[in-house]
Design a protein around this motif. Structure first.
Motif, mmCIF file in Angstrom:
data_model
loop_
_atom_site.group_PDB
_atom_site.id
_atom_site.type_symbol
_atom_site.label_atom_id
_atom_site.label_comp_id
_atom_site.label_asym_id
_atom_site.label_seq_id
_atom_site.Cartn_x
_atom_site.Cartn_y
_atom_site.Cartn_z
ATOM 1 N N TYR A 74 21.852 19.000 -9.937
ATOM 2 C CA TYR A 74 22.774 19.728 -9.046
ATOM 3 C C TYR A 74 21.597 20.756 -8.258
ATOM 4 O O TYR A 74 21.257 21.721 -8.778
ATOM 5 C CB TYR A 74 23.572 20.502 -9.847
ATOM 6 N N ASP A 96 22.606 16.617 -15.654
ATOM 7 C CA ASP A 96 24.190 16.300 -16.021
ATOM 8 C C ASP A 96 24.289 15.815 -17.460
ATOM 9 O O ASP A 96 25.288 16.097 -18.212
ATOM 10 C CB ASP A 96 24.884 15.324 -15.235
ATOM 11 N N GLN A 110 26.339 17.868 -20.332
ATOM 12 C CA GLN A 110 27.478 17.010 -20.923
ATOM 13 C C GLN A 110 27.502 17.108 -22.538
ATOM 14 O O GLN A 110 28.360 17.228 -23.116
ATOM 15 C CB GLN A 110 27.612 15.460 -20.577
#
Length: 260
Positions: free
Chosen positions: A53, A238, A242
């Motif tokens: 990101y 990511d 998670q």
């Protein structure tokens, strides 16, 4: 500048830091955001870096992580300084005046301790560099671990089996690596000390820049279930984010200076 030249520059940059934002790369390369994003997509596609990101991060097993894993404390403190200082700034918000806290040895914890030096706190530390700084520059109530100085990894520890007579609301520590097994270390003394100190605090707050997910030391020190909060930088993938959230850990992302 050709595509190959830009890609080489980006890869060289990620040998020295764990994360670079789109804005960082625009300034470095002198190109548009669209060009940077195309470069990121291409490098991610061929598997040499990770698209995350807001930018790009060193891939698992990349040379930067391999070199960092073997560096002594005095050298490691000067690696990824921007990310570590950003993490320390976020972690400082977790501390309330009047708290009793434990700040473990390690480079990211050192930067946190510097920020807390003049706060109204009781700080227990086994870090010789941090104890020296707080003694000279701080006004906090300082409690120093007893025992012998182990210059590498820079901690004070007693060989006599005993826990410190200090109870904390939070235990701030760094780690050499992170995986689904938890916080990882390779130094046997750090494994012993962290487990002892973890019994003296209500909460454990892990401070770790995102490159630590690429390092795989051999000893699992604490399981993810024992960690309440992880503070890391925006280079976390990511997939790893998670994993942390699935473990019930509060994830806090520190923005480096390149982001507004």
């Amino acid at each position: 500048m050709s595509d190959l030249d830009r890609h080489r520059i980006i890869r060289d940059l990620l040998k020295e830091r764990p994360f670079a934002s789109v804005r960082d790369l625009q300034k470095l390369l002198g190109v548009s955001a669209a060009t940077v994003r195309r470069d990121i997509d291409k490098l991610h596609e061929i598997g040499v870096v990770r698209k995350v990101y807001g930018g790009i991060s060193a891939n698992d097993g990349y040379a930067y992580a391999e070199r960092a894993s073997a560096r002594p404390y005095n050298e490691n403190r000067d690696i990824a300084v921007e990310a570590k200082q950003a993490i320390a700034k976020v972690a400082e918000r977790l501390v309330t005046d009047g708290d009793s806290i434990i700040v473990h040895a390690g480079s990211t914890c050192y930067y946190l301790g510097v920020r807390l030096a003049r706060r109204n706190l009781r700080i227990y530390t086994n870090s010789m560099p941090l104890a020296s700084y707080l003694g000279e520059h701080g006004t906090c109530h300082l409690v120093i671990a007893g025992g012998e100085l182990h210059r590498e990894p820079g901690i004070i520890h007693s060989a006599t089996p005993s826990q410190p007579s200090f109870f904390a609301s939070k235990f701030f520590l760094g780690t050499q690596g992170i995986s689904s097994d938890g916080a990882l270390e390779s130094h046997p003394l750090l494994v012993k000390v962290i487990r002892e100190l973890s019994e003296c605090a209500d909460e454990i707050v892990l401070l770790a820049d995102s490159r630590k997910f690429s390092l795989k030391p051999r000893h699992a020190v604490l399981p993810l279930s024992r960690i309440s909060t992880l503070v890391t930088d925006e280079g976390i993938s990511d997939k790893n984010a998670q994993m942390i959230e699935n473990a019930g850990i509060r994830l806090m992302i520190a923005q480096t200076a390149g982001e507004e």
